[in-house]
Scaffold this active site. Structure first.
Site, PDB file in Angstrom:
ATOM      1  N   PRO A   1      27.718 -30.331 -15.346  1.00  0.00           N
ATOM      2  CA  PRO A   1      27.809 -31.411 -15.960  1.00  0.00           C
ATOM      3  C   PRO A   1      29.149 -32.373 -15.776  1.00  0.00           C
ATOM      4  O   PRO A   1      29.743 -30.926 -16.073  1.00  0.00           O
ATOM      5  CB  PRO A   1      27.769 -31.102 -17.543  1.00  0.00           C
ATOM      6  CG  PRO A   1      28.252 -29.540 -17.625  1.00  0.00           C
ATOM      7  CD  PRO A   1      27.739 -29.495 -15.999  1.00  0.00           C
TER       8      PRO A   1
ATOM      9  N   GLN B   1      23.200 -30.331 -22.092  1.00  0.00           N
ATOM     10  CA  GLN B   1      25.329 -29.034 -22.948  1.00  0.00           C
ATOM     11  C   GLN B   1      24.960 -29.046 -23.575  1.00  0.00           C
ATOM     12  O   GLN B   1      25.403 -30.593 -24.583  1.00  0.00           O
ATOM     13  CB  GLN B   1      25.830 -29.515 -21.458  1.00  0.00           C
ATOM     14  CG  GLN B   1      26.645 -28.464 -21.996  1.00  0.00           C
ATOM     15  CD  GLN B   1      27.897 -27.954 -20.927  1.00  0.00           C
ATOM     16  OE1 GLN B   1      28.574 -28.839 -21.475  1.00  0.00           O
ATOM     17  NE2 GLN B   1      28.392 -27.422 -20.471  1.00  0.00           N
TER      18      GLN B   1
ATOM     19  N   CYS C   1      36.599 -22.594 -22.778  1.00  0.00           N
ATOM     20  CA  CYS C   1      37.271 -21.513 -22.694  1.00  0.00           C
ATOM     21  C   CYS C   1      37.233 -21.036 -24.472  1.00  0.00           C
ATOM     22  O   CYS C   1      37.777 -21.491 -25.235  1.00  0.00           O
ATOM     23  CB  CYS C   1      38.599 -22.097 -21.860  1.00  0.00           C
ATOM     24  SG  CYS C   1      39.966 -19.921 -22.610  1.00  0.00           S
TER      25      CYS C   1
ATOM     26  N   LYS D   1      28.259 -21.423 -20.498  1.00  0.00           N
ATOM     27  CA  LYS D   1      28.518 -22.221 -19.047  1.00  0.00           C
ATOM     28  C   LYS D   1      30.278 -21.763 -19.892  1.00  0.00           C
ATOM     29  O   LYS D   1      30.678 -22.251 -20.507  1.00  0.00           O
ATOM     30  CB  LYS D   1      28.724 -23.828 -18.658  1.00  0.00           C
ATOM     31  CG  LYS D   1      29.496 -24.283 -17.905  1.00  0.00           C
ATOM     32  CD  LYS D   1      29.474 -25.605 -16.865  1.00  0.00           C
ATOM     33  CE  LYS D   1      30.095 -25.929 -16.040  1.00  0.00           C
ATOM     34  NZ  LYS D   1      31.736 -26.505 -17.163  1.00  0.00           N
TER      35      LYS D   1
ATOM     36  N   ASN E   1      30.672 -21.698  -9.722  1.00  0.00           N
ATOM     37  CA  ASN E   1      31.231 -22.485  -9.776  1.00  0.00           C
ATOM     38  C   ASN E   1      32.040 -23.125  -9.530  1.00  0.00           C
ATOM     39  O   ASN E   1      32.862 -22.122 -10.197  1.00  0.00           O
ATOM     40  CB  ASN E   1      30.528 -22.995 -11.304  1.00  0.00           C
ATOM     41  CG  ASN E   1      31.059 -24.381 -11.854  1.00  0.00           C
ATOM     42  OD1 ASN E   1      32.160 -24.568 -12.065  1.00  0.00           O
ATOM     43  ND2 ASN E   1      30.771 -25.973 -10.988  1.00  0.00           N
ATOM     44  N   GLY E   2      32.837 -24.685  -9.369  1.00  0.00           N
ATOM     45  CA  GLY E   2      34.180 -24.456  -8.608  1.00  0.00           C
ATOM     46  C   GLY E   2      34.130 -24.311  -7.193  1.00  0.00           C
ATOM     47  O   GLY E   2      34.129 -24.112  -5.904  1.00  0.00           O
ATOM     48  N   ASP E   3      34.780 -26.051  -6.924  1.00  0.00           N
ATOM     49  CA  ASP E   3      35.034 -26.712  -5.928  1.00  0.00           C
ATOM     50  C   ASP E   3      34.071 -26.446  -4.508  1.00  0.00           C
ATOM     51  O   ASP E   3      34.202 -26.148  -3.296  1.00  0.00           O
ATOM     52  CB  ASP E   3      36.179 -25.759  -5.141  1.00  0.00           C
ATOM     53  CG  ASP E   3      37.327 -26.315  -5.455  1.00  0.00           C
ATOM     54  OD1 ASP E   3      37.384 -26.894  -7.008  1.00  0.00           O
ATOM     55  OD2 ASP E   3      38.299 -25.994  -5.471  1.00  0.00           O
TER      56      ASP E   3
ATOM     57  N   GLY F   1      29.572 -30.170  -9.145  1.00  0.00           N
ATOM     58  CA  GLY F   1      29.836 -31.389  -9.713  1.00  0.00           C
ATOM     59  C   GLY F   1      30.842 -31.866  -8.940  1.00  0.00           C
ATOM     60  O   GLY F   1      29.386 -32.590  -8.674  1.00  0.00           O
ATOM     61  N   ARG F   2      31.802 -31.911  -9.054  1.00  0.00           N
ATOM     62  CA  ARG F   2      32.397 -33.214  -8.277  1.00  0.00           C
ATOM     63  C   ARG F   2      31.952 -33.514  -6.143  1.00  0.00           C
ATOM     64  O   ARG F   2      31.914 -33.987  -6.263  1.00  0.00           O
ATOM     65  CB  ARG F   2      34.089 -33.087  -8.468  1.00  0.00           C
ATOM     66  CG  ARG F   2      34.287 -33.479  -9.580  1.00  0.00           C
ATOM     67  CD  ARG F   2      36.480 -32.147  -9.312  1.00  0.00           C
ATOM     68  NE  ARG F   2      36.230 -31.275  -9.673  1.00  0.00           N
ATOM     69  CZ  ARG F   2      37.510 -30.748  -8.748  1.00  0.00           C
ATOM     70  NH1 ARG F   2      38.293 -30.805  -9.003  1.00  0.00           N
ATOM     71  NH2 ARG F   2      37.016 -28.912  -9.081  1.00  0.00           N
TER      72      ARG F   2
HETATM   73  C1  FMN Z   1      35.165 -35.554 -14.940  1.00  0.00           C
HETATM   74  C2  FMN Z   1      34.768 -34.401 -15.077  1.00  0.00           C
HETATM   75  C3  FMN Z   1      34.110 -34.099 -16.456  1.00  0.00           C
HETATM   76  C4  FMN Z   1      33.384 -32.676 -16.881  1.00  0.00           C
HETATM   77  N1  FMN Z   1      32.796 -32.606 -17.937  1.00  0.00           N
HETATM   78  C5  FMN Z   1      32.274 -31.346 -18.290  1.00  0.00           C
HETATM   79  C6  FMN Z   1      31.519 -31.321 -19.787  1.00  0.00           C
HETATM   80  O1  FMN Z   1      30.581 -31.575 -19.787  1.00  0.00           O
HETATM   81  N2  FMN Z   1      30.921 -29.837 -19.451  1.00  0.00           N
HETATM   82  C7  FMN Z   1      31.089 -28.672 -19.009  1.00  0.00           C
HETATM   83  O2  FMN Z   1      31.154 -27.659 -19.311  1.00  0.00           O
HETATM   84  N3  FMN Z   1      32.264 -29.206 -17.977  1.00  0.00           N
HETATM   85  C8  FMN Z   1      32.481 -30.486 -17.046  1.00  0.00           C
HETATM   86  N4  FMN Z   1      33.303 -30.186 -16.149  1.00  0.00           N
HETATM   87  C9  FMN Z   1      33.440 -28.888 -15.314  1.00  0.00           C
HETATM   88  C10 FMN Z   1      32.395 -28.815 -14.330  1.00  0.00           C
HETATM   89  O3  FMN Z   1      31.009 -29.127 -14.443  1.00  0.00           O
HETATM   90  C11 FMN Z   1      32.694 -28.067 -13.311  1.00  0.00           C
HETATM   91  O4  FMN Z   1      32.610 -26.778 -13.932  1.00  0.00           O
HETATM   92  C12 FMN Z   1      34.668 -28.469 -12.484  1.00  0.00           C
HETATM   93  O5  FMN Z   1      34.539 -29.689 -12.437  1.00  0.00           O
HETATM   94  C13 FMN Z   1      34.646 -27.583 -11.681  1.00  0.00           C
HETATM   95  O6  FMN Z   1      33.200 -28.013 -10.652  1.00  0.00           O
HETATM   96  P1  FMN Z   1      33.412 -28.250  -8.811  1.00  0.00           P
HETATM   97  O7  FMN Z   1      34.583 -28.669  -8.771  1.00  0.00           O
HETATM   98  O8  FMN Z   1      31.668 -28.694  -8.801  1.00  0.00           O
HETATM   99  O9  FMN Z   1      33.598 -30.768 -10.089  1.00  0.00           O
HETATM  100  C14 FMN Z   1      33.415 -31.718 -16.135  1.00  0.00           C
HETATM  101  C15 FMN Z   1      34.784 -32.205 -15.217  1.00  0.00           C
HETATM  102  C16 FMN Z   1      35.243 -33.231 -14.493  1.00  0.00           C
HETATM  103  C17 FMN Z   1      35.747 -33.254 -13.327  1.00  0.00           C
END
Ligand code: FMN
Length: 367
Positions: free
Chosen positions: A16, A71, A101, A140, A202-204, A226-227
């Site tokens: 998300p 979510q 958290c 999550k 998850n992450g990066d 995500g990103r």
């Molecule tokens: C712009 C943005 C919005 C996000 N919104 C949510 C959210 O609505 N719910 C959530 O659990 N995490 C949210 N996250 C966290 C991401 O789901 C993810 O855990 C985090 O970006 C790390 O993953 P990535 O490196 O693949 O982006 C958000 C992150 C970003 C950058």
């Protein structure tokens, strides 16, 4: 990949991203293939029950947008339970709980028992949801508040006991925000804490190789991206291919990137209308452009885009301007090519950070 009663086409999940993972973006990445399950932006459970227009828009979906997880965000057990039941009645495949958290620093100050109270409270809330529906309930979370307070393994175990179907873990602490490296050992500790419930790392994850390393080094059952999906909407398809065959597919061409960006805009206009869709696209288009090579002329104009026709004018202007960076074959000259992406956890220790993804602005405490 199984998620409770669901069988997913891959072990790759769209994370998300509030403000971005709306129906148009989900459809864009799904059309490219490889996504096992996509998730909406976080939705306030109470707003959903009150049928607030904004909340209903966040869960808007279509037959091509399957399977879909929503979510939920909230701390009132009855509201979370009823919101999960409502989602089930709408045919949503799965409900995820935002635990950014959940164990706050105040609990640490209150000592272990306060922490356990919080865990008990969270577990009771989740149990109420699990018992109310047949669809999978997932959670999550981050690793914990800070390095001294890594609570994810205990929390995940408590949630396993009350019947969650999967746990998603962003391998950073609350204190880290989006800085520093994703901690694979931290994700592994969550995997090891659970007996049967799959953990999704998850992450990066910005490349297929990063997904493989995360899976191999943590034992997680899948990864959530995500990103990385913004830099590279093909990442799911390419990662699935790499995990299955060991072959890395070439990066998409500029023309293919432009095609997908235009498709995304069309879907934005379809779902949000031309004026609003274009306004929303102002913050989205620069993400598509991150792998275009030099893109200043595009980015400075696209943040003012007001209509579809205007977008195509901006694109035509950009194509002309971009010519100067191309060789005779129409490819970016080597010195203008963007450097390869490198996940934080794949950089050599002590190396200056490079190839990392942009840090967003926003309420990190709920992500
Ligand atoms: C712009 C943005 C919005 C996000 N919104 C949510 C959210 O609505 N719910 C959530 O659990 N995490 C949210 N996250 C966290 C991401 O789901 C993810 O855990 C985090 O970006 C790390 O993953 P990535 O490196 O693949 O982006 C958000 C992150 C970003 C950058």
């Amino acid at each position: 990949m199984r998620l409770g009663p669901l069988t997913l086409a891959s072990n790759l999940f769209l994370s998300p991203l509030a403000g971005y993972t709306n129906l148009p973006f989900r459809l864009t990445v799904r059309e490219l293939g490889g996504v096992g399950l996509a998730t909406t932006d976080l939705v306030n459970a109470r707003s959903l029950l009150e049928k607030k227009a904004k909340a209903l828009k966040l869960i808007e979906t279509s037959p091509a947008d399957r399977p879909l997880a929503v979510q939920l965000f909230g701390s009132v057990p009855e509201e979370m339970r009823d919101a999960a039941a409502y989602l089930e009645s709408l045919g949503i495949a799965s409900a995820d709980i935002n635990m950014g958290c959940p164990v706050r620093k105040v609990c640490r100050v209150g000592g272990g028992s306060a922490m356990m109270t919080e865990l008990d409270k969270t577990a009771r809330l989740v149990k109420g949801m699990v018992n109310a529906v047949r669809i999978p309930i997932t959670a999550k979370m981050r690793l914990g508040w800070d390095e001294e307070d890594i609570t994810a393994p205990d929390l995940a175990r408590a949630l396993e006991d009350v019947g969650v179907s999967a746990v998603f873990v962003h391998g950073r602490t609350r204190e880290q925000g989006f800085s520093g490296s994703v901690n694979l050992a931290g994700i592994r500790a969550v995997v090891q804490a659970l007996k049967t419930v799959p953990v999704i790392g998850n992450g990066d994850v910005t490349t297929p190789e990063a997904a493989k390393v995360m899976i191999e080094q943590t034992g997680c059952a899948g990864v959530s991206i995500g990103r990385g999906a913004f830099y590279n909407p093909w990442i799911f398809q390419h990662t699935r291919h790499y995990l299955e065959t060991g072959e890395l597919l070439p990066e998409p061409s500029f023309e293919e990137r432009v095609r997908v960006m235009c498709r995304h805009l069309d879907l934005m206009i379809e779902v949000f209308g031309e004026a609003h869709g274009c306004r929303m696209f102002r913050k989205v288009a620069p993400w598509h452009a991150k792998r275009f090579g030099p893109a200043k002329e595009f980015n400075t104009r696209v943040v003012l885009v007001s209509s579809r026709a205007h977008f195509y004018e901006i694109l035509a202007h950009y194509r002309r301007w971009r010519q100067q960076f191309l060789d005779e074959a129409g490819e970016l000259k080597p010195r203008f090519r963007p450097p390869p992406m490198t996940a934080s956890f794949m950089q050599a220790p002590g190396a200056a950070p490079h190839g990392h993804i942009t840090v967003p602005k926003g309420p990190v405490e709920v992500w």
